[in-house]
Scaffold this active site. Sequence first.
Site, PDB file in Angstrom:
ATOM      1  N   LYS A  65     -47.091 -49.124  43.316  1.00  0.00           N
ATOM      2  CA  LYS A  65     -45.720 -49.129  42.793  1.00  0.00           C
ATOM      3  C   LYS A  65     -45.697 -50.046  41.588  1.00  0.00           C
ATOM      4  CE  LYS A  65     -41.676 -47.375  43.708  1.00  0.00           C
ATOM      5  NZ  LYS A  65     -41.371 -46.128  44.454  1.00  0.00           N
ATOM      6  N   ASN A 119     -31.185 -38.963  41.293  1.00  0.00           N
ATOM      7  CA  ASN A 119     -32.061 -37.820  41.545  1.00  0.00           C
ATOM      8  C   ASN A 119     -32.078 -37.434  43.025  1.00  0.00           C
ATOM      9  OD1 ASN A 119     -34.977 -37.161  42.597  1.00  0.00           O
ATOM     10  ND2 ASN A 119     -34.812 -36.198  40.594  1.00  0.00           N
ATOM     11  N   ASP A 122     -38.849 -43.522  39.573  1.00  0.00           N
ATOM     12  CA  ASP A 122     -38.140 -44.097  40.715  1.00  0.00           C
ATOM     13  C   ASP A 122     -36.779 -44.517  40.155  1.00  0.00           C
ATOM     14  OD1 ASP A 122     -38.774 -45.123  43.666  1.00  0.00           O
ATOM     15  OD2 ASP A 122     -37.605 -46.703  42.731  1.00  0.00           O
TER      16      ASP A 122
HETATM   17  P1  NDP Z   1     -31.900 -42.922  40.433  1.00  0.00           P
HETATM   18  O1  NDP Z   1     -32.084 -43.997  39.441  1.00  0.00           O
HETATM   19  O2  NDP Z   1     -31.890 -41.515  40.003  1.00  0.00           O
HETATM   20  O3  NDP Z   1     -30.536 -43.184  41.242  1.00  0.00           O
HETATM   21  C1  NDP Z   1     -30.321 -44.366  41.926  1.00  0.00           C
HETATM   22  C2  NDP Z   1     -28.908 -44.380  42.484  1.00  0.00           C
HETATM   23  O4  NDP Z   1     -28.771 -45.483  43.380  1.00  0.00           O
HETATM   24  C3  NDP Z   1     -27.843 -44.545  41.429  1.00  0.00           C
HETATM   25  O5  NDP Z   1     -26.687 -43.872  41.862  1.00  0.00           O
HETATM   26  C4  NDP Z   1     -27.625 -46.051  41.403  1.00  0.00           C
HETATM   27  O6  NDP Z   1     -26.338 -46.445  40.964  1.00  0.00           O
HETATM   28  C5  NDP Z   1     -27.792 -46.383  42.867  1.00  0.00           C
HETATM   29  N1  NDP Z   1     -28.310 -47.743  43.008  1.00  0.00           N
HETATM   30  C6  NDP Z   1     -29.491 -48.213  42.556  1.00  0.00           C
HETATM   31  N2  NDP Z   1     -29.628 -49.515  42.842  1.00  0.00           N
HETATM   32  C7  NDP Z   1     -28.492 -49.854  43.475  1.00  0.00           C
HETATM   33  C8  NDP Z   1     -28.040 -51.063  44.024  1.00  0.00           C
HETATM   34  N3  NDP Z   1     -28.780 -52.198  43.965  1.00  0.00           N
HETATM   35  N4  NDP Z   1     -26.836 -51.063  44.640  1.00  0.00           N
HETATM   36  C9  NDP Z   1     -26.086 -49.936  44.697  1.00  0.00           C
HETATM   37  N5  NDP Z   1     -26.468 -48.750  44.179  1.00  0.00           N
HETATM   38  C10 NDP Z   1     -27.646 -48.721  43.587  1.00  0.00           C
HETATM   39  O7  NDP Z   1     -33.005 -43.176  41.553  1.00  0.00           O
HETATM   40  P2  NDP Z   1     -33.606 -42.155  42.618  1.00  0.00           P
HETATM   41  O8  NDP Z   1     -32.552 -41.220  43.074  1.00  0.00           O
HETATM   42  O9  NDP Z   1     -34.872 -41.619  42.078  1.00  0.00           O
HETATM   43  O10 NDP Z   1     -34.002 -43.153  43.798  1.00  0.00           O
HETATM   44  C11 NDP Z   1     -33.116 -43.462  44.873  1.00  0.00           C
HETATM   45  C12 NDP Z   1     -33.905 -44.004  46.049  1.00  0.00           C
HETATM   46  O11 NDP Z   1     -34.866 -43.022  46.479  1.00  0.00           O
HETATM   47  C13 NDP Z   1     -34.736 -45.264  45.778  1.00  0.00           C
HETATM   48  O12 NDP Z   1     -34.796 -46.033  46.950  1.00  0.00           O
HETATM   49  C14 NDP Z   1     -36.133 -44.710  45.474  1.00  0.00           C
HETATM   50  O13 NDP Z   1     -37.141 -45.664  45.720  1.00  0.00           O
HETATM   51  C15 NDP Z   1     -36.177 -43.572  46.489  1.00  0.00           C
HETATM   52  N6  NDP Z   1     -37.137 -42.507  46.228  1.00  0.00           N
HETATM   53  C16 NDP Z   1     -37.142 -41.818  45.043  1.00  0.00           C
HETATM   54  C17 NDP Z   1     -38.043 -40.797  44.852  1.00  0.00           C
HETATM   55  C18 NDP Z   1     -38.021 -39.944  43.623  1.00  0.00           C
HETATM   56  O14 NDP Z   1     -38.779 -38.959  43.587  1.00  0.00           O
HETATM   57  N7  NDP Z   1     -37.205 -40.237  42.626  1.00  0.00           N
HETATM   58  C19 NDP Z   1     -39.059 -40.465  45.863  1.00  0.00           C
HETATM   59  C20 NDP Z   1     -38.907 -41.189  47.102  1.00  0.00           C
HETATM   60  C21 NDP Z   1     -37.995 -42.183  47.246  1.00  0.00           C
HETATM   61  P3  NDP Z   1     -26.087 -46.828  39.411  1.00  0.00           P
HETATM   62  O15 NDP Z   1     -26.170 -45.538  38.675  1.00  0.00           O
HETATM   63  O16 NDP Z   1     -24.733 -47.446  39.398  1.00  0.00           O
HETATM   64  O17 NDP Z   1     -27.180 -47.792  39.030  1.00  0.00           O
HETATM   65  O1  2IT Z   2     -40.926 -43.711  46.314  1.00  0.00           O
HETATM   66  C1  2IT Z   2     -41.537 -42.676  45.950  1.00  0.00           C
HETATM   67  O2  2IT Z   2     -42.197 -41.997  46.731  1.00  0.00           O
HETATM   68  C2  2IT Z   2     -41.408 -42.265  44.548  1.00  0.00           C
HETATM   69  N1  2IT Z   2     -40.691 -42.896  43.784  1.00  0.00           N
HETATM   70  C3  2IT Z   2     -42.192 -41.095  44.026  1.00  0.00           C
HETATM   71  C4  2IT Z   2     -43.592 -41.498  43.680  1.00  0.00           C
HETATM   72  C5  2IT Z   2     -44.424 -40.452  42.992  1.00  0.00           C
HETATM   73  O3  2IT Z   2     -45.551 -40.826  42.620  1.00  0.00           O
HETATM   74  O4  2IT Z   2     -44.004 -39.310  42.824  1.00  0.00           O
END
Ligand code: NDP
Ligand code: 2IT
Length: 447
Positions: free
Chosen positions: A128, A242, A168
Amino acid sequence: MPEPIKLDDFMDWIAERSPEQTEFHQTVHEVVQSVLPCVNDNPDYLRARILYRLVEPDRIVSFRVAWADDRNDVQVNRGYRVQFCNAIGPYKGGLRFHSSVTESILKFLGFEQIFKNALTGLPMGGAKGGSDFDPRGRSSGEIMRFCQSFMTELYRHIGPDVDVPAGDIGVGEAEIGYLFGQYKRITGHFNGTLTGKGLEFGGSCMRPEATGYGAVYFLEDMLHSRDDAIEGRSVVVSGAGNVATHAAEKILHRGGKVLTLSDSGGFLHDEDGLTEEKIAWVRKHKARHGASLADYVGEFGGEWHEDKKPWGVDCDVALPCATQDELGQEDAKRLANNGCIAVVEGANRPLTIDAFQVVKDADVLFGPGKAANAGGVAMSGLEMSQNSARLSRSAEDLRTALRQIMRDIHNTCAEHGEGKQGVDYAKGANVAGFRKVADALLAFGVV
Ligand code: NDP
Ligand code: 2IT
């Protein structure tokens, strides 16, 4: 027979070695608690000190990221890459750009990623990275310059057979484009060293959808094991990025009703339920870093709850898809008392340890993040193989592959988590992921 390991002694050792890294300690505690019986039963694991080796990252790179903002003022951030374990494949895991990023958070996420990646069945190690850079309110020029400066240091540590970063929080397709552009410019190599790329330049169909869709597939399989289904169920989703928007979309495809989304400013409650049109609007609106979800109300109605979390809303299913520790003990009690039947982690460890215990005691179905959100990195793994083979698979083909991978992950967790009180998916995910990596480490001897 070597001495068995005691959980408290092991955690004292961790705390001493990495003081104040509370996020990392919590995640190690959660995993070690599940796998300790299988470690203590196996003299080979004990003799080789597998557990002690696994919690020490292979290496952590940290570097300065200097860049000029739109006023030409120089800004300084810190960049990191935690290369945790490459026992079963090249290091693989996302990059997070958020003001809260610390080494402890990236170690927690990198450690989780080792087992998540093992569960996908694809050859990927755990890593990460990211930065304390906050993209909110930054222009696209500023984000581009930040990404270029970040990659100017990171490029020497990554590569398609070495370490393959992806997105992420705060890192989506636009940032991956800037990062890949700079990587390619410095190295001269067009290869699969980043995943989550745009479709025009080596990206994979279904990568944007994969995490959210995958989490809903996992929910579907958990419900199916109890002769239940998503259709007609009300669902509370947190996040508006996302993972959240794609999870919400798949819930609709399955005939469920999505009542909420949230961001760092509060949560949105739409009693009429989200529609595909509303979700598409949110996705477009939130593509600009810093845009507020509250603006939804002016567009479609519903209620905005400033600085609140959505867990008090009556629902059958909760899907936390924003960030770590966003669902605490009181939230979990409220959900259980309101008749919620399943909680599935779209985000990485959104439930605090106390909340997890409440959910477990209340016999609510629980899908742990390292299994339920593994669809994203699984599709990244398929992007890597498409890049290596220099071909592109169709969306339909990849959708079928994702569905099958999530079913296999569900079944693996169910098999390893089977107990007297039914299936413990969290334990199943930890044990299944751990065994695979531990056996690979054993095969390598002492390294
Ligand atoms: P994005 O940046 O697309 O979206 C994140 C969302 O969470 C936004 O709505 C953001 O609000 C909110 N957010 C982030 N930090 C905080 C916080 N400290 N308090 C409150 N709200 C918060 O990220 P993803 O959708 O990609 O990721 C979301 C989660 O999923 C994370 O935990 C990530 O590690 C996990 N994840 C993502 C993967 C991926 O493929 N993208 C894969 C597996 C897990 P705001 O817009 O106001 O900042
Ligand atoms: O937390 C996760 O699994 C991710 N943000 C995706 C990692 C990746 O390499 O696609």
